[in-house]
Design a protein around this motif. Structure first.
Motif, PDB file in Angstrom:
ATOM      1  N   PHE A   1       0.281  -3.564   4.356  1.00  0.00           N
ATOM      2  CA  PHE A   1       1.551  -3.616   3.631  1.00  0.00           C
ATOM      3  C   PHE A   1       2.464  -2.481   4.087  1.00  0.00           C
ATOM      4  O   PHE A   1       3.655  -2.691   4.335  1.00  0.00           O
ATOM      5  CB  PHE A   1       1.307  -3.554   2.117  1.00  0.00           C
ATOM      6  CG  PHE A   1       2.568  -3.578   1.314  1.00  0.00           C
ATOM      7  CD1 PHE A   1       3.256  -4.768   1.112  1.00  0.00           C
ATOM      8  CD2 PHE A   1       3.095  -2.411   0.789  1.00  0.00           C
ATOM      9  CE1 PHE A   1       4.444  -4.794   0.389  1.00  0.00           C
ATOM     10  CE2 PHE A   1       4.276  -2.420   0.061  1.00  0.00           C
ATOM     11  CZ  PHE A   1       4.947  -3.616  -0.140  1.00  0.00           C
ATOM     12  N   CYS A   2       1.901  -1.286   4.207  1.00  0.00           N
ATOM     13  CA  CYS A   2       2.689  -0.130   4.656  1.00  0.00           C
ATOM     14  C   CYS A   2       3.233  -0.360   6.069  1.00  0.00           C
ATOM     15  O   CYS A   2       4.409  -0.082   6.337  1.00  0.00           O
ATOM     16  CB  CYS A   2       1.836   1.132   4.648  1.00  0.00           C
ATOM     17  SG  CYS A   2       1.416   1.764   3.018  1.00  0.00           S
ATOM     18  N   LEU A   3       2.388  -0.878   6.947  1.00  0.00           N
ATOM     19  CA  LEU A   3       2.795  -1.063   8.340  1.00  0.00           C
ATOM     20  C   LEU A   3       3.811  -2.189   8.514  1.00  0.00           C
ATOM     21  O   LEU A   3       4.493  -2.256   9.545  1.00  0.00           O
ATOM     22  CB  LEU A   3       1.563  -1.310   9.212  1.00  0.00           C
ATOM     23  CG  LEU A   3       0.654  -0.096   9.371  1.00  0.00           C
ATOM     24  CD1 LEU A   3      -0.646  -0.494  10.065  1.00  0.00           C
ATOM     25  CD2 LEU A   3       1.353   1.023  10.122  1.00  0.00           C
TER      26      LEU A   3
ATOM     27  N   PRO B   1       9.910  -1.859   7.564  1.00  0.00           N
ATOM     28  CA  PRO B   1      10.754  -1.629   8.747  1.00  0.00           C
ATOM     29  C   PRO B   1      10.586  -0.212   9.289  1.00  0.00           C
ATOM     30  O   PRO B   1      10.664   0.766   8.543  1.00  0.00           O
ATOM     31  CB  PRO B   1      12.173  -1.835   8.211  1.00  0.00           C
ATOM     32  CG  PRO B   1      12.001  -2.723   7.024  1.00  0.00           C
ATOM     33  CD  PRO B   1      10.681  -2.340   6.417  1.00  0.00           C
ATOM     34  N   GLY B   2      10.321  -0.115  10.583  1.00  0.00           N
ATOM     35  CA  GLY B   2      10.194   1.184  11.245  1.00  0.00           C
ATOM     36  C   GLY B   2       8.892   1.908  11.009  1.00  0.00           C
ATOM     37  O   GLY B   2       8.697   3.018  11.499  1.00  0.00           O
ATOM     38  N   ALA B   3       7.954   1.307  10.267  1.00  0.00           N
ATOM     39  CA  ALA B   3       6.683   1.984   9.945  1.00  0.00           C
ATOM     40  C   ALA B   3       5.740   1.950  11.139  1.00  0.00           C
ATOM     41  O   ALA B   3       5.688   0.978  11.886  1.00  0.00           O
ATOM     42  CB  ALA B   3       6.033   1.325   8.740  1.00  0.00           C
ATOM     43  N   TRP B   4       4.990   3.033  11.290  1.00  0.00           N
ATOM     44  CA  TRP B   4       3.994   3.113  12.348  1.00  0.00           C
ATOM     45  C   TRP B   4       2.846   4.019  11.918  1.00  0.00           C
ATOM     46  O   TRP B   4       3.019   4.906  11.094  1.00  0.00           O
ATOM     47  CB  TRP B   4       4.615   3.574  13.661  1.00  0.00           C
ATOM     48  CG  TRP B   4       5.310   4.909  13.614  1.00  0.00           C
ATOM     49  CD1 TRP B   4       6.524   5.194  13.062  1.00  0.00           C
ATOM     50  CD2 TRP B   4       4.813   6.143  14.137  1.00  0.00           C
ATOM     51  NE1 TRP B   4       6.825   6.529  13.216  1.00  0.00           N
ATOM     52  CE2 TRP B   4       5.789   7.133  13.877  1.00  0.00           C
ATOM     53  CE3 TRP B   4       3.651   6.498  14.805  1.00  0.00           C
ATOM     54  CZ2 TRP B   4       5.627   8.465  14.255  1.00  0.00           C
ATOM     55  CZ3 TRP B   4       3.497   7.826  15.182  1.00  0.00           C
ATOM     56  CH2 TRP B   4       4.477   8.788  14.924  1.00  0.00           C
ATOM     57  N   GLN B   5       1.674   3.727  12.463  1.00  0.00           N
ATOM     58  CA  GLN B   5       0.461   4.464  12.097  1.00  0.00           C
ATOM     59  C   GLN B   5       0.269   5.653  13.022  1.00  0.00           C
ATOM     60  O   GLN B   5       0.517   5.567  14.217  1.00  0.00           O
ATOM     61  CB  GLN B   5      -0.741   3.528  12.190  1.00  0.00           C
ATOM     62  CG  GLN B   5      -2.043   4.162  11.752  1.00  0.00           C
ATOM     63  CD  GLN B   5      -3.183   3.145  11.734  1.00  0.00           C
ATOM     64  OE1 GLN B   5      -2.981   1.998  11.352  1.00  0.00           O
ATOM     65  NE2 GLN B   5      -4.358   3.563  12.147  1.00  0.00           N
TER      66      GLN B   5
ATOM     67  N   VAL C   1       0.895   6.805   7.540  1.00  0.00           N
ATOM     68  CA  VAL C   1       1.922   5.858   7.973  1.00  0.00           C
ATOM     69  C   VAL C   1       3.256   6.579   7.862  1.00  0.00           C
ATOM     70  O   VAL C   1       3.569   7.181   6.834  1.00  0.00           O
ATOM     71  CB  VAL C   1       1.905   4.561   7.139  1.00  0.00           C
ATOM     72  CG1 VAL C   1       2.972   3.599   7.645  1.00  0.00           C
ATOM     73  CG2 VAL C   1       0.533   3.904   7.194  1.00  0.00           C
ATOM     74  N   LYS C   2       4.021   6.493   8.948  1.00  0.00           N
ATOM     75  CA  LYS C   2       5.303   7.185   9.035  1.00  0.00           C
ATOM     76  C   LYS C   2       6.435   6.191   9.172  1.00  0.00           C
ATOM     77  O   LYS C   2       6.237   5.065   9.624  1.00  0.00           O
ATOM     78  CB  LYS C   2       5.327   8.106  10.259  1.00  0.00           C
ATOM     79  CG  LYS C   2       4.347   9.247  10.211  1.00  0.00           C
ATOM     80  CD  LYS C   2       4.454  10.087  11.473  1.00  0.00           C
ATOM     81  CE  LYS C   2       3.586  11.331  11.395  1.00  0.00           C
ATOM     82  NZ  LYS C   2       3.731  12.159  12.611  1.00  0.00           N
ATOM     83  N   VAL C   3       7.607   6.652   8.793  1.00  0.00           N
ATOM     84  CA  VAL C   3       8.848   5.967   9.120  1.00  0.00           C
ATOM     85  C   VAL C   3       9.690   7.033   9.811  1.00  0.00           C
ATOM     86  O   VAL C   3       9.881   8.125   9.281  1.00  0.00           O
ATOM     87  CB  VAL C   3       9.545   5.342   7.889  1.00  0.00           C
ATOM     88  CG1 VAL C   3       9.862   6.367   6.828  1.00  0.00           C
ATOM     89  CG2 VAL C   3      10.785   4.561   8.302  1.00  0.00           C
ATOM     90  N   GLY C   4      10.124   6.724  11.028  1.00  0.00           N
ATOM     91  CA  GLY C   4      10.732   7.784  11.821  1.00  0.00           C
ATOM     92  C   GLY C   4       9.681   8.862  12.019  1.00  0.00           C
ATOM     93  O   GLY C   4       8.500   8.562  12.210  1.00  0.00           O
ATOM     94  N   PRO C   5      10.065  10.122  11.896  1.00  0.00           N
ATOM     95  CA  PRO C   5       9.100  11.203  12.094  1.00  0.00           C
ATOM     96  C   PRO C   5       8.383  11.647  10.802  1.00  0.00           C
ATOM     97  O   PRO C   5       7.591  12.579  10.831  1.00  0.00           O
ATOM     98  CB  PRO C   5       9.981  12.337  12.625  1.00  0.00           C
ATOM     99  CG  PRO C   5      11.295  12.118  11.929  1.00  0.00           C
ATOM    100  CD  PRO C   5      11.442  10.612  11.839  1.00  0.00           C
TER     101      PRO C   5
ATOM    102  N   ALA D   1      12.008   6.722  -0.798  1.00  0.00           N
ATOM    103  CA  ALA D   1      12.332   8.144  -0.966  1.00  0.00           C
ATOM    104  C   ALA D   1      12.367   8.858   0.384  1.00  0.00           C
ATOM    105  O   ALA D   1      13.242   9.691   0.633  1.00  0.00           O
ATOM    106  CB  ALA D   1      11.329   8.812  -1.902  1.00  0.00           C
ATOM    107  N   VAL D   2      11.415   8.528   1.247  1.00  0.00           N
ATOM    108  CA  VAL D   2      11.365   9.174   2.558  1.00  0.00           C
ATOM    109  C   VAL D   2      12.517   8.688   3.441  1.00  0.00           C
ATOM    110  O   VAL D   2      13.188   9.495   4.093  1.00  0.00           O
ATOM    111  CB  VAL D   2       9.988   8.946   3.219  1.00  0.00           C
ATOM    112  CG1 VAL D   2       9.986   9.416   4.668  1.00  0.00           C
ATOM    113  CG2 VAL D   2       8.910   9.679   2.420  1.00  0.00           C
TER     114      VAL D   2
END
Length: 117
Positions: A9-11, A14-18, A28-32, A104-105
């Motif tokens: 779900f997290c991945l 949009p823009g999410a990456w492990q 799991v990040k979005v951007g940096p 929020a992030v």
């Protein structure tokens, strides 16, 4: 939900990456920026998410789920909690917590790092 389902779900955001910035730790990040920390993959699987803009708001999770929510080490003062996956917290509330953490992030990212909407 299982840990793998929450991770998927997290991945899907949009823009999410492990990433694995520390040995054995999945985030799991979005951007940096990190919006979800994944703990143990066993029966005590957890996810760390931003549960509010400050500790007072995030403490509502601790009051509602004292056995399945705790203050995250190091960054808990900023509203981050660890939530147990597969415990008393309903799946829809886990999903809402992930959505809120992601939002929020993303809101604090510079425009150049935000995913397209």
């Amino acid at each position: 939900m299982t840990r793998d389902e929450v991770l998927a779900f997290c991945l899907a955001k949009p823009g999410a990456w492990q990433d694995m910035p520390w040995e054995g730790d999945v985030v799991v990040k979005v951007g940096p920026k990190i919006f979800a920390f994944f703990g143990d993959a066993g029966p005590a699987a957890t996810i760390g998410v931003k549960c509010g803009p400050n500790r007072d708001v995030a403490d509502e999770w601790l009051a509602r789920y004292p056995d399945d929510a705790s203050v995250m080490a190091y960054i808990g003062r900023s509203g981050w909690n660890t939530l147990r996956i597969g415990g008393a917290i309903p799946d829809d509330e886990l999903i809402e917590a992930v959505d809120a953490s992601y939002a929020a992030v993303v809101a604090k990212l510079p425009k150049r790092d935000r995913p397209p909407t």
